[in-house]
Design a protein around this motif. Structure first.
Motif, short mmCIF file in Angstrom:
data_model
loop_
_atom_site.label_atom_id
_atom_site.label_comp_id
_atom_site.label_asym_id
_atom_site.label_seq_id
_atom_site.Cartn_x
_atom_site.Cartn_y
_atom_site.Cartn_z
N TRP A 264 -50.43 28.59 -30.06
CA TRP A 264 -49.07 28.93 -30.50
C TRP A 264 -49.06 30.08 -31.50
O TRP A 264 -48.11 30.87 -31.54
CB TRP A 264 -48.39 27.69 -31.07
CG TRP A 264 -48.94 27.22 -32.40
CD1 TRP A 264 -49.90 26.29 -32.61
CD2 TRP A 264 -48.53 27.67 -33.70
NE1 TRP A 264 -50.14 26.12 -33.96
CE2 TRP A 264 -49.30 26.95 -34.66
CE3 TRP A 264 -47.59 28.59 -34.17
CZ2 TRP A 264 -49.16 27.14 -36.03
CZ3 TRP A 264 -47.45 28.78 -35.54
CH2 TRP A 264 -48.23 28.06 -36.45
N GLN A 265 -50.11 30.21 -32.32
CA GLN A 265 -50.13 31.32 -33.28
C GLN A 265 -50.13 32.67 -32.57
O GLN A 265 -49.47 33.62 -33.01
CB GLN A 265 -51.36 31.22 -34.20
CG GLN A 265 -51.32 30.04 -35.16
CD GLN A 265 -52.05 28.84 -34.61
OE1 GLN A 265 -52.21 28.70 -33.39
NE2 GLN A 265 -52.53 27.96 -35.50
N PHE A 266 -50.89 32.76 -31.48
CA PHE A 266 -50.90 33.99 -30.70
C PHE A 266 -49.51 34.28 -30.12
O PHE A 266 -49.06 35.43 -30.11
CB PHE A 266 -51.92 33.89 -29.57
CG PHE A 266 -53.35 33.88 -30.02
CD1 PHE A 266 -54.01 35.06 -30.33
CD2 PHE A 266 -54.05 32.69 -30.13
CE1 PHE A 266 -55.33 35.07 -30.73
CE2 PHE A 266 -55.38 32.67 -30.54
CZ PHE A 266 -56.02 33.87 -30.85
N ALA A 267 -48.86 33.23 -29.62
CA ALA A 267 -47.54 33.41 -29.01
C ALA A 267 -46.52 33.91 -30.02
O ALA A 267 -45.74 34.83 -29.74
CB ALA A 267 -47.07 32.09 -28.38
N VAL A 268 -46.54 33.32 -31.21
CA VAL A 268 -45.60 33.75 -32.25
C VAL A 268 -45.89 35.18 -32.69
O VAL A 268 -44.99 36.01 -32.84
CB VAL A 268 -45.66 32.79 -33.46
CG1 VAL A 268 -44.80 33.32 -34.60
CG2 VAL A 268 -45.18 31.40 -33.05
N GLY A 269 -47.17 35.51 -32.89
CA GLY A 269 -47.55 36.87 -33.27
C GLY A 269 -47.13 37.90 -32.23
O GLY A 269 -46.61 38.97 -32.58
N ALA A 270 -47.34 37.56 -30.94
CA ALA A 270 -46.95 38.49 -29.87
C ALA A 270 -45.45 38.66 -29.80
O ALA A 270 -44.94 39.77 -29.59
CB ALA A 270 -47.49 37.98 -28.54
#
Length: 397
Positions: A240-246
């Motif tokens: 989820w951290q990658f998704a939010v950052g993207a």
């Protein structure tokens, strides 16, 4: 033998994220200014969204005289008019506000009839609350001649509307919305009659108010749907951290691109909307490549500090990132130089998109992972097992 060309042949150890605070402050300011600009200055909506008329005209002899044209077209009573050179000094783009279908439009239709069908013609609106238009000819006409006469102002008499026998009056039944659409054509003919002696019409575009509103709503939903779909993909593909950052990086790119349209007052049309959607796709593609390397390195170096790991991942993919950005930049640069006025807004937006998309992948998306507290132990166990299985199969092969 030929050796492969390497963009960066030296050992890369750039401390990208060491400047993350400065970059995030700059990005935040750019986005705030862009949003404020949208609400204070506003976008320069094109005919696609705002509705109205765009007429491209070329001077038959010499250079287009914008001041003279502005006075001529402005005196026609068609509302707000703007003019600009279109590609070369002899060609001009005339923009006329959308027509409302009021009595002024009907009066303009009478001028067109008197110009194109002869003196003595009268045109007046029908009963209040309808879009009907009544024509009075200087002499009695039969059905076929009536059909030919009203076609001169862009109307068609249906069989049920044809006058019985020979008469000097006829009525065209229309709704209020239909009359507003017809008034767009009346305005085009007014402009053509006013400037036709010295200018040749190269093309016209007309969008009614209803269609413009529908296109605006559809465009907004297209942008929202695209961003949601991309966010869902990244969420499924990564933690989820990658998704939010993207998602933050993609929003940054879209908002800053809209800011470019406000700053330079570029024409915001369907072509410009296509540029915004393309930039969102380009940005997420670049981000996913770096994220793949980040996750791979997190499994390989579980005890490496996150900042060092992110810097290493960015440096390892830097050659690919720069090569991709450079090739796209050259292609878009060619569009800016040689694409012509039709693609001008699209090309400028894409040129900015290549720059900001590359920037945000490093200093927005990756910096976001730092503030979201990504850790190696948060990687999905199922992915680790899949990776180990793949490596075992490769070793056995």
């Amino acid at each position: 033998m030929w050796k492969p060309v390497r963009l960066f042949a030296f050992k890369r150890k750039f401390d990208f994220l060491g400047q993350r605070r400065i970059a995030l402050i700059l990005s935040t300011l750019i986005n705030i200014v862009s949003i404020v600009g949208v609400f204070t200055i506003g976008l320069n909506f094109g005919i696609d969204f705002k509705g109205g008329i765009a007429i491209q005209a070329k001077a038959k002899d010499g250079k287009a005289e914008l001041d003279q044209l502005r006075n001529t077209v402005g005196a026609l009573g068609v509302g707000e008019v703007s003019l600009q050179e279109f590609g070369d000094p002899s060609t001009v783009l005339i923009r006329v506000q959308r027509q409302e279908g009021d009595n002024q439009c009907v009066a303009g239709a009478q001028r067109v009839m008197q110009k194109r069908a002869g003196p003595g013609w009268l045109v007046k609106p029908g009963a209040a609350g309808t879009g009907d238009v009544e024509f009075t000819a200087p002499a009695a006409l039969d059905g076929a001649n009536w059909r030919d006469a009203v076609s001169r102002v862009g109307l068609t008499l249906q069989e049920r509307q044809l006058p019985r026998g020979t008469t000097n009056t006829a009525k065209v039944d229309m709704s209020v919305e239909q009359r507003a659409e017809w008034c767009q054509q009346v305005a085009i003919k007014l402009v053509e009659d006013a400037i036709g002696t010295n200018y040749e019409l190269r093309g016209t575009e007309s969008v009614g108010p209803k269609i413009g509103d529908e296109l605006m709503r559809s465009g907004i939903w297209a942008v929202i749907a695209t961003m949601v779909a991309i966010a869902i993909y990244v969420w499924v593909r990564f933690e989820w951290q990658f998704a939010v950052g993207a998602l933050i990086a993609m929003l940054h790119d879209v908002i800053s691109t809209i800011g470019i349209f406000v700053l330079f007052q570029l024409d915001f049309s369907l072509t410009a909307l296509a540029a915004v959607l393309t930039i969102a796709g380009y940005s997420i593609n670049d981000t996913v490549v770096i994220f793949d390397r980040v996750r791979e390195n997190m499994r390989r170096y579980k005890k490496m500090p996150l900042l060092d790991l992110l810097n290493q991942s960015i440096n390892e993919t830097l050659s690919r990132t720069m090569m991709t950005s450079a090739t796209v930049f050259v292609a878009v640069g060619a569009l800016v130089l040689f694409g012509g006025p039709v693609l001008h807004s699209f090309s400028i937006a894409m040129l900015w998109g290549v720059i900001v998309g590359t920037y945000s992948s490093v200093w927005v998306a990756c910096a976001g992972l730092v503030y979201l507290g990504l850790r190696a132990d948060q990687l999905r166990p199922a992915d680790d097992k899949a990776d180990k299985a793949d490596k075992t199969e490769q070793a056995g092969a």
